[in-house]
Design a protein around this motif. Structure first.
Motif, PDB file in Angstrom:
ATOM      1  N   TRP A 240      26.193  41.365  32.329  1.00 10.43           N
ATOM      2  CA  TRP A 240      27.216  41.337  31.268  1.00 10.43           C
ATOM      3  C   TRP A 240      28.428  40.559  31.802  1.00 10.43           C
ATOM      4  CZ3 TRP A 240      26.872  42.680  26.304  1.00 10.43           C
ATOM      5  CH2 TRP A 240      28.033  42.829  25.565  1.00 10.43           C
ATOM      6  N   PRO A 241      28.883  39.509  31.118  1.00 11.52           N
ATOM      7  CA  PRO A 241      29.903  38.608  31.689  1.00 11.52           C
ATOM      8  C   PRO A 241      31.336  39.129  31.575  1.00 11.52           C
ATOM      9  CG  PRO A 241      29.267  37.838  29.524  1.00 11.52           C
ATOM     10  CD  PRO A 241      28.413  39.045  29.799  1.00 11.52           C
ATOM     11  N   GLY A 242      31.595  40.305  32.115  1.00  2.77           N
ATOM     12  CA  GLY A 242      32.934  40.872  32.059  1.00  2.77           C
ATOM     13  C   GLY A 242      33.681  40.724  33.367  1.00  2.77           C
ATOM     14  N   MET A 243      34.804  41.438  33.486  1.00  6.70           N
ATOM     15  CA  MET A 243      35.632  41.358  34.692  1.00  6.70           C
ATOM     16  C   MET A 243      34.923  41.925  35.918  1.00  6.70           C
ATOM     17  SD  MET A 243      39.410  42.399  33.276  1.00  6.70           S
ATOM     18  CE  MET A 243      39.927  42.862  34.913  1.00  6.70           C
ATOM     19  N   GLY A 244      34.113  42.983  35.723  1.00  7.21           N
ATOM     20  CA  GLY A 244      33.386  43.565  36.848  1.00  7.21           C
ATOM     21  C   GLY A 244      32.404  42.579  37.442  1.00  7.21           C
ATOM     22  N   ASN A 245      31.685  41.872  36.562  1.00  5.40           N
ATOM     23  CA  ASN A 245      30.755  40.846  37.018  1.00  5.40           C
ATOM     24  C   ASN A 245      31.497  39.738  37.758  1.00  5.40           C
ATOM     25  OD1 ASN A 245      29.090  38.285  36.649  1.00  5.40           O
ATOM     26  ND2 ASN A 245      27.633  39.844  35.973  1.00  5.40           N
ATOM     27  N   LEU A 246      32.663  39.365  37.227  1.00  3.25           N
ATOM     28  CA  LEU A 246      33.486  38.334  37.880  1.00  3.25           C
ATOM     29  C   LEU A 246      33.948  38.789  39.259  1.00  3.25           C
ATOM     30  CD1 LEU A 246      35.076  35.641  37.678  1.00  3.25           C
ATOM     31  CD2 LEU A 246      36.948  36.944  36.630  1.00  3.25           C
ATOM     32  N   LEU A 247      34.301  40.083  39.368  1.00  2.00           N
ATOM     33  CA  LEU A 247      34.755  40.610  40.655  1.00  2.00           C
ATOM     34  C   LEU A 247      33.644  40.557  41.706  1.00  2.00           C
ATOM     35  CD1 LEU A 247      36.799  42.097  42.446  1.00  2.00           C
ATOM     36  CD2 LEU A 247      35.998  44.250  41.446  1.00  2.00           C
ATOM     37  N   VAL A 248      32.443  40.969  41.325  1.00  2.00           N
ATOM     38  CA  VAL A 248      31.327  40.956  42.272  1.00  2.00           C
ATOM     39  C   VAL A 248      31.017  39.528  42.729  1.00  2.00           C
ATOM     40  CG1 VAL A 248      28.863  41.450  42.523  1.00  2.00           C
ATOM     41  CG2 VAL A 248      30.331  43.079  41.353  1.00  2.00           C
ATOM     42  N   MET A 249      30.996  38.582  41.774  1.00  2.00           N
ATOM     43  CA  MET A 249      30.753  37.175  42.131  1.00  2.00           C
ATOM     44  C   MET A 249      31.838  36.659  43.071  1.00  2.00           C
ATOM     45  SD  MET A 249      29.540  35.583  38.467  1.00  2.00           S
ATOM     46  CE  MET A 249      29.825  33.925  39.073  1.00  2.00           C
ATOM     47  N   ALA A 250      33.099  37.040  42.786  1.00  2.00           N
ATOM     48  CA  ALA A 250      34.220  36.563  43.609  1.00  2.00           C
ATOM     49  C   ALA A 250      34.128  37.114  45.029  1.00  2.00           C
ATOM     50  CB  ALA A 250      35.545  36.978  42.964  1.00  2.00           C
ATOM     51  N   ILE A 251      33.666  38.372  45.158  1.00  2.00           N
ATOM     52  CA  ILE A 251      33.517  38.966  46.495  1.00  2.00           C
ATOM     53  C   ILE A 251      32.463  38.206  47.298  1.00  2.00           C
ATOM     54  CG2 ILE A 251      32.718  41.021  47.727  1.00  2.00           C
ATOM     55  CD1 ILE A 251      34.028  42.700  45.498  1.00  2.00           C
ATOM     56  N   PHE A 252      31.319  37.932  46.660  1.00  2.00           N
ATOM     57  CA  PHE A 252      30.248  37.219  47.376  1.00  2.00           C
ATOM     58  C   PHE A 252      30.648  35.774  47.701  1.00  2.00           C
ATOM     59  CE2 PHE A 252      27.446  40.586  45.631  1.00  2.00           C
ATOM     60  CZ  PHE A 252      26.844  40.948  46.823  1.00  2.00           C
ATOM     61  N   GLN A 253      31.459  35.163  46.823  1.00  2.00           N
ATOM     62  CA  GLN A 253      31.872  33.773  47.045  1.00  2.00           C
ATOM     63  C   GLN A 253      33.168  33.672  47.850  1.00  2.00           C
ATOM     64  OE1 GLN A 253      32.126  32.525  42.947  1.00  2.00           O
ATOM     65  NE2 GLN A 253      29.987  31.877  42.876  1.00  2.00           N
ATOM     66  N   ARG A 254      33.718  34.858  48.240  1.00  2.00           N
ATOM     67  CA  ARG A 254      34.989  34.902  48.967  1.00  2.00           C
ATOM     68  C   ARG A 254      36.102  34.183  48.211  1.00  2.00           C
ATOM     69  NH1 ARG A 254      32.698  33.762  55.099  1.00  2.00           N
ATOM     70  NH2 ARG A 254      31.590  35.733  55.302  1.00  2.00           N
ATOM     71  N   ASP A 255      36.115  34.390  46.903  1.00  2.00           N
ATOM     72  CA  ASP A 255      37.171  33.807  46.064  1.00  2.00           C
ATOM     73  C   ASP A 255      38.325  34.815  46.015  1.00  2.00           C
ATOM     74  OD1 ASP A 255      38.593  32.260  44.379  1.00  2.00           O
ATOM     75  OD2 ASP A 255      37.057  32.092  42.830  1.00  2.00           O
ATOM     76  N   TYR A 256      39.139  34.838  47.054  1.00  2.00           N
ATOM     77  CA  TYR A 256      40.108  35.912  47.253  1.00  2.00           C
ATOM     78  C   TYR A 256      41.189  36.019  46.174  1.00  2.00           C
ATOM     79  CZ  TYR A 256      37.769  36.277  51.694  1.00  2.00           C
ATOM     80  OH  TYR A 256      36.799  36.439  52.647  1.00  2.00           O
ATOM     81  N   PRO A 257      41.712  34.923  45.630  1.00  2.00           N
ATOM     82  CA  PRO A 257      42.706  35.092  44.552  1.00  2.00           C
ATOM     83  C   PRO A 257      42.160  35.887  43.366  1.00  2.00           C
ATOM     84  CG  PRO A 257      42.772  32.849  45.398  1.00  2.00           C
ATOM     85  CD  PRO A 257      41.593  33.506  46.036  1.00  2.00           C
ATOM     86  N   VAL A 258      40.877  35.677  43.034  1.00  2.00           N
ATOM     87  CA  VAL A 258      40.261  36.428  41.925  1.00  2.00           C
ATOM     88  C   VAL A 258      40.125  37.898  42.304  1.00  2.00           C
ATOM     89  CG1 VAL A 258      38.212  36.659  40.479  1.00  2.00           C
ATOM     90  CG2 VAL A 258      39.031  34.387  41.125  1.00  2.00           C
ATOM     91  N   VAL A 259      39.671  38.170  43.530  1.00  2.00           N
ATOM     92  CA  VAL A 259      39.528  39.556  43.986  1.00  2.00           C
ATOM     93  C   VAL A 259      40.881  40.259  43.988  1.00  2.00           C
ATOM     94  CG1 VAL A 259      38.806  41.048  45.893  1.00  2.00           C
ATOM     95  CG2 VAL A 259      37.528  38.962  45.396  1.00  2.00           C
TER      96      VAL A 259
END
Length: 310
Positions: free
Chosen positions: A256-275
């Motif tokens: 489901w393309p929500g904020m939770g999904n975005l958070l998990v992707m950001a953690i794996f991609q080390r996208d720290y500003p998003v996290v």
């Protein structure tokens, strides 16, 4: 309710919000070693690392970095995604509607069915219906979100083939994710409602109402249920950040393309500003939910104001 009391409670939010902001900001710096090395990889040269640190402002004192980051956050600027190269606020805005759609639907399911089953279990206590409801409540409370989601996918998506199991779409795509997020909350609310109703139904004023010959339906709905709901108000608001937290797992399981999904992707991609941004939003939401619970509780129960020394 005095305005001074509300202002005092509102000002008391500043300390927990400050702590949440410091924690969110520190995520990048809590990583052992050099954050720039983690982001650029082990083959980056010293010149590239120094240039990258300067671009992110990592070569400045820590408190200057925090003040600069916080001043931008207060203006709605959460920085730029290191992976996608777009403002973080735009990424979150694009996902927020999906998360709200999921959490609001789960919230409605939780309260409608939680109150209904809890009230009926109290009215018909120690019957087969009561035992079934309480057994199912324990079952769903003990189920982790990811396990319940996989179970629903196997039953309704794979075996029966009657519901879609992944991604956004029409209203049918929302059923399984919202049930996964809502059913454990139905169980909690049903147990709380049953316990409060049983306590209220033994009060003297309930026996007085029955002695006056009032219909049992009026005694239950007008006198018992209304008073049993007061302790649930706090949980109603505290449930909001809990649902957002549960949405992180649920959105990942169902794609489901929500904020939770975005958070998990950001953690794996080390996208720290998003996290940092999403952790800060969930933390501030939790603080505000506690504040709203306190305010509402004092509105419906004056004894809290008296004990609080208003």
């Amino acid at each position: 309710m005095k305005k001074g009391w509300i202002i005092k409670k509102a000002l008391s939010l500043l300390i927990p919000i400050f702590i949440v902001s410091v924690f969110s900001f520190s995520i990048l710096h809590l990583i052992p070693g050099d954050p720039a090395r983690y982001l650029l990889g082990e083959f980056a040269t010293e010149e590239q690392l120094a240039k990258f640190r300067h671009q992110l402002g990592l070569d400045r004192p820590l408190y200057i970095q925090y003040i600069d980051w916080m001043s931008k956050v207060l203006r709605g600027d959460f920085g730029t995604s290191l992976v996608q190269g777009v403002p973080v606020s735009e990424l979150i805005a694009g996902r927020l509607s999906y998360t709200l759609k999921l959490t609001v639907t789960a919230w409605i399911i939780a309260w409608v069915f939680g109150l209904l089953f809890g009230m009926l279990a109290a009215v018909y206590k120690h019957t087969l219906f009561d035992y079934i409801v309480m057994t199912l409540a324990v079952f769903f409370m003990s189920m982790p979100y990811f396990w319940l989601g996989i179970l629903l996918i196997l039953i309704f998506g794979v075996k029966l083939g009657i519901l879609p199991i992944s991604g956004p779409g029409d209203w049918r795509h929302l059923i399984l994710p919202s049930l996964t997020l809502g059913l454990p909350q139905v169980a909690v609310i049903a147990r709380l409602t049953r316990a409060n109703m049983l306590d209220v139904l033994e009060k003297d004023y309930i026996m007085t109402a029955r002695a006056k010959g009032l219909p049992e339906r009026m005694v239950v709905y007008k006198h018992a249920l209304r008073n049993a709901l007061i302790p649930l108000v706090t949980y109603m608001f505290l449930q909001i950040p809990w649902l957002f937290g549960g949405a992180v797992v649920t959105e990942t399981v169902f794609g489901w393309p929500g904020m939770g999904n975005l958070l998990v992707m950001a953690i794996f991609q080390r996208d720290y500003p998003v996290v940092q941004a999403i952790v800060l939003i969930i933390g501030v939401l939790t603080v505000i939910a506690n504040f709203l619970a306190d305010i509402t509780y004092t509105i419906i129960d004056p004894r809290v104001r008296i004990m609080g020394g208003e």
